[in-house]
Design a protein around this motif. Structure first.
Motif, PDB file in Angstrom:
ATOM      1  N   LYS A 163       0.823  -1.209   0.000  1.00 26.04           N
ATOM      2  CA  LYS A 163       0.000   0.000   0.000  1.00 26.04           C
ATOM      3  C   LYS A 163       0.859   1.262   0.000  1.00 26.04           C
ATOM      4  N   PHE A 164       1.933   1.258   0.790  1.00 23.73           N
ATOM      5  CA  PHE A 164       2.775   2.445   0.918  1.00 23.73           C
ATOM      6  C   PHE A 164       3.951   2.444  -0.060  1.00 23.73           C
ATOM      7  N   GLY A 165       3.963   1.501  -0.996  1.00 22.49           N
ATOM      8  CA  GLY A 165       4.966   1.502  -2.046  1.00 22.49           C
ATOM      9  C   GLY A 165       6.349   1.065  -1.615  1.00 22.49           C
ATOM     10  N   VAL A 166       6.444   0.358  -0.489  1.00 26.89           N
ATOM     11  CA  VAL A 166       7.752  -0.090  -0.010  1.00 26.89           C
ATOM     12  C   VAL A 166       8.294  -1.195  -0.912  1.00 26.89           C
ATOM     13  N   PHE A 167       7.399  -2.095  -1.355  1.00 25.71           N
ATOM     14  CA  PHE A 167       7.816  -3.146  -2.275  1.00 25.71           C
ATOM     15  C   PHE A 167       6.653  -3.552  -3.174  1.00 25.71           C
ATOM     16  N   THR A 168       7.010  -4.181  -4.276  1.00 22.57           N
ATOM     17  CA  THR A 168       6.025  -4.673  -5.252  1.00 22.57           C
ATOM     18  C   THR A 168       5.525  -6.050  -4.801  1.00 22.57           C
ATOM     19  N   PRO A 169       4.458  -6.581  -5.433  1.00 21.95           N
ATOM     20  CA  PRO A 169       4.021  -7.935  -5.081  1.00 21.95           C
ATOM     21  C   PRO A 169       5.111  -8.990  -5.236  1.00 21.95           C
ATOM     22  N   THR A 170       5.953  -8.838  -6.255  1.00 25.27           N
ATOM     23  CA  THR A 170       7.042  -9.802  -6.445  1.00 25.27           C
ATOM     24  C   THR A 170       8.035  -9.719  -5.296  1.00 25.27           C
ATOM     25  N   GLU A 171       8.382  -8.508  -4.920  1.00 25.60           N
ATOM     26  CA  GLU A 171       9.298  -8.331  -3.778  1.00 25.60           C
ATOM     27  C   GLU A 171       8.642  -8.772  -2.478  1.00 25.60           C
ATOM     28  N   ALA A 172       7.317  -8.600  -2.382  1.00 21.72           N
ATOM     29  CA  ALA A 172       6.588  -9.044  -1.190  1.00 21.72           C
ATOM     30  C   ALA A 172       6.700 -10.558  -1.016  1.00 21.72           C
ATOM     31  N   ALA A 173       6.735 -11.293  -2.130  1.00 23.24           N
ATOM     32  CA  ALA A 173       6.868 -12.751  -2.060  1.00 23.24           C
ATOM     33  C   ALA A 173       8.214 -13.137  -1.455  1.00 23.24           C
ATOM     34  N   VAL A 174       9.264 -12.415  -1.837  1.00 27.77           N
ATOM     35  CA  VAL A 174      10.589 -12.679  -1.275  1.00 27.77           C
ATOM     36  C   VAL A 174      10.593 -12.364   0.216  1.00 27.77           C
ATOM     37  N   VAL A 175       9.975 -11.249   0.589  1.00 32.07           N
ATOM     38  CA  VAL A 175       9.873 -10.872   2.003  1.00 32.07           C
ATOM     39  C   VAL A 175       9.151 -11.965   2.786  1.00 32.07           C
ATOM     40  N   ALA A 176       8.046 -12.483   2.228  1.00 32.01           N
ATOM     41  CA  ALA A 176       7.269 -13.524   2.908  1.00 32.01           C
ATOM     42  C   ALA A 176       8.108 -14.786   3.119  1.00 32.01           C
ATOM     43  N   ALA A 177       8.865 -15.167   2.089  1.00 30.29           N
ATOM     44  CA  ALA A 177       9.690 -16.375   2.194  1.00 30.29           C
ATOM     45  C   ALA A 177      10.790 -16.200   3.241  1.00 30.29           C
ATOM     46  N   VAL A 178      11.470 -15.054   3.205  1.00 30.40           N
ATOM     47  CA  VAL A 178      12.549 -14.799   4.169  1.00 30.40           C
ATOM     48  C   VAL A 178      11.979 -14.705   5.586  1.00 30.40           C
ATOM     49  N   TYR A 179      10.862 -13.997   5.732  1.00 32.63           N
ATOM     50  CA  TYR A 179      10.232 -13.815   7.043  1.00 32.63           C
ATOM     51  C   TYR A 179       9.838 -15.166   7.644  1.00 32.63           C
ATOM     52  N   SER A 180       9.155 -16.007   6.856  1.00 30.64           N
ATOM     53  CA  SER A 180       8.709 -17.298   7.376  1.00 30.64           C
ATOM     54  C   SER A 180       9.884 -18.209   7.690  1.00 30.64           C
ATOM     55  N   PHE A 181      10.961 -18.098   6.899  1.00 31.09           N
ATOM     56  CA  PHE A 181      12.156 -18.895   7.181  1.00 31.09           C
ATOM     57  C   PHE A 181      12.814 -18.462   8.494  1.00 31.09           C
ATOM     58  N   VAL A 182      12.994 -17.168   8.670  1.00 27.38           N
ATOM     59  CA  VAL A 182      13.646 -16.655   9.881  1.00 27.38           C
ATOM     60  C   VAL A 182      12.837 -17.005  11.122  1.00 27.38           C
ATOM     61  N   VAL A 183      11.513 -16.798  11.049  1.00 25.22           N
ATOM     62  CA  VAL A 183      10.662 -17.086  12.208  1.00 25.22           C
ATOM     63  C   VAL A 183      10.673 -18.579  12.520  1.00 25.22           C
ATOM     64  N   GLY A 184      10.535 -19.423  11.481  1.00 19.11           N
ATOM     65  CA  GLY A 184      10.491 -20.866  11.706  1.00 19.11           C
ATOM     66  C   GLY A 184      11.817 -21.449  12.160  1.00 19.11           C
ATOM     67  N   ALA A 185      12.933 -20.915  11.633  1.00 16.00           N
ATOM     68  CA  ALA A 185      14.242 -21.500  11.924  1.00 16.00           C
ATOM     69  C   ALA A 185      14.899 -20.926  13.173  1.00 16.00           C
ATOM     70  N   PHE A 186      14.745 -19.625  13.408  1.00 21.10           N
ATOM     71  CA  PHE A 186      15.512 -18.985  14.474  1.00 21.10           C
ATOM     72  C   PHE A 186      14.678 -18.543  15.678  1.00 21.10           C
ATOM     73  N   ILE A 187      13.375 -18.380  15.496  1.00 19.29           N
ATOM     74  CA  ILE A 187      12.535 -17.946  16.629  1.00 19.29           C
ATOM     75  C   ILE A 187      11.752 -19.131  17.179  1.00 19.29           C
ATOM     76  N   TYR A 188      10.967 -19.788  16.336  1.00 27.89           N
ATOM     77  CA  TYR A 188      10.254 -20.991  16.793  1.00 27.89           C
ATOM     78  C   TYR A 188      11.167 -22.204  16.847  1.00 27.89           C
ATOM     79  N   ARG A 189      12.217 -22.204  16.041  1.00 30.71           N
ATOM     80  CA  ARG A 189      13.234 -23.266  15.993  1.00 30.71           C
ATOM     81  C   ARG A 189      12.627 -24.634  15.687  1.00 30.71           C
ATOM     82  N   GLU A 190      11.653 -24.657  14.792  1.00 30.10           N
ATOM     83  CA  GLU A 190      11.045 -25.915  14.368  1.00 30.10           C
ATOM     84  C   GLU A 190      11.395 -26.263  12.927  1.00 30.10           C
TER      85      GLU A 190
END
Length: 432
Positions: free
Chosen positions: A237-264
């Protein structure tokens, strides 16, 4: 005659058992051969077909597809999906038919994370159907509820379906994402109300109410998963990233949370998760590339103009035209899977939609919603097949269970056809 060549070559190749992607290529070859023999083009040229095939997959926005699929794999393996179910269980699990409300709430939340109906349904079914069986719920009805909740994923952003449609129709993917929020929530509300009506017949004991401390604990554990859709939608909405870049953000975010925070998210499983996302991506990309060959020849053969002439009596009434188009999509959706239906019908219908003065974004939202509903209609019904496999029930039982929710989803579709402003106005407001 051109329409007949298009339809019969496509259906004939499918009847012979060809995969959809190869059937699309056969359809393109048949169209080019017919046009060359009738002087509509200079000559049959296989090099043009090869070039169009390569160009079909050479599209930057399609990079969003593998990354959103990868994000879904990371979320399921990293514990994000399970924590969303636990969060829903903490707040609504104690109501009568509570596990059904958990399924609805979790489906809406997970839809805003991955954008894949099959992935969301598989995760929810694996987590909830065993619980619902043990609690004494009707298995067919439970499977139908989870299947109908899973098809919200292509409508609420981020949506792989919107990405494919946006590329094929040359429509803004950001606008499609924003326009899909309200319809997706309405789909969740519709199946929630249907479950409320059906749950009166369920003779099961509600789960005990959790103390506030347990609810807050579940909320704290799930807050990181809940933050992802807010982050993605806010960023676009605020033009920080495009939908394509949002997909990369989602993948990195879910990886970091799953691997380093939840550690599962185990490192040993990382290769398998990436490979699974890659295999699914390859199927989608091959379909897109093959469909672009047919789409180019459909345009050259002027098939959209022929369809427009057939629909000429309806062009003055947008609502009636939308009803006819949606009925067509429903019929096709019973025989074809989600992605092929989008890729085959988009180049045929979009010129007609534009000529009639229908907003392409509005049409795109209803078109994708309708194709998502096709995922729970037999005989193809991919999502329905997924819940059948997990719940170990036959297709007849699953379809009887999904039928009330299917009518509810079609009711939402009819509402949006009658009142287009429900889709358009919230999108305009979010774009201000």
């Amino acid at each position: 005659m051109t329409i007949a060549v298009f339809v019969f070559s496509l259906l004939g190749a499918m009847a012979l058992g060809m995969p959809i992607a190869y059937a699309l290529l056969v359809c393109g070859l048949s169209l080019m051969a017919y046009m060359a023999s009738n002087g509509m083009i200079n000559a049959f040229d296989s090099q043009i077909l090869a070039q169009r095939f390569v160009d079909g997959a050479d599209n930057f926005p399609l990079l969003a597809v593998p990354f959103f699929l990868l994000a879904g794999e990371f979320m399921n393996a990293g514990g994000l999906s399970r924590r969303i179910v636990n969060l829903a269980m903490a707040w609504v699990g104690h109501f009568r038919g509570g596990l059904g409300y958990v399924a609805v709430m979790a489906a809406v939340i997970m839809a805003s994370l991955s954008g894949s109906a099959v992935a969301d349904t598989a995760a929810l079914a694996a987590l909830l159907i065993p619980m619902m069986k043990r609690a004494g719920y009707n298995v067919g009805r439970s499977a139908g509820l989870i299947a109908s909740g899973g098809i919200i994923a292509p409508v609420i952003p981020p949506s792989i379906g919107f990405i494919i449609f946006g590329v094929a129709a040359n429509v803004s993917i950001t606008k499609l994402f924003l326009a899909g929020i309200v319809p997706g929530i309405l789909m969740g509300v519709a199946i929630g109300l249907t479950w409320w009506w059906l749950a009166k017949r369920e003779n099961v004991q509600p789960a005990p109410r959790m103390p506030l401390s347990e609810k807050l604990k579940a909320t704290r554990e799930g807050i990181l998963a809940l933050g992802l859709p807010v982050f993605i939608i806010g960023g676009m909405k605020f033009g920080v990233f495009t939908p394509t870049e949002a997909a990369v953000v989602a993948a990195v975010y879910s990886f970091v949370v799953g691997a380093f925070i939840y550690r599962e998210l185990q490192w040993s499983k990382l290769y398998g998760l990436i490979l699974a996302a890659g295999k699914t991506t390859s199927v989608i990309m091959f379909l897109v590339a093959a469909a672009m060959v047919s789409a180019w020849l459909i345009t050259v053969a002027n098939i959209p103009a022929e369809v427009a002439r057939m629909m000429e009596p309806l062009m003055g009434n947008k609502t009636l035209l939308m009803v006819v188009l949606m009925l067509l999509v429903i019929v096709v959706g019973t025989a074809l899977d989600f992605t092929p239906t989008v890729l085959i019908l988009t180049p045929v219908l979009m010129p007609l939609v534009i000529k009639a003065g229908i907003d392409p974004v509005y049409f795109g939202v209803l078109f994708i919603m309708n194709n998502a509903i096709g995922l729970i209609t037999p005989p193809v019904g991919t999502v329905l097949n997924v819940v059948c496999g997990v719940a170990k029930i036959n297709m007849d039982t699953a379809f009887r269970g999904v039928l009330p929710f299917l009518w509810a989803q079609l009711g939402v579709l009819a509402l949006l056809i009658a009142f287009p402003s429900i889709v358009i106005e919230p999108m305009k407001w979010m774009l201000r």
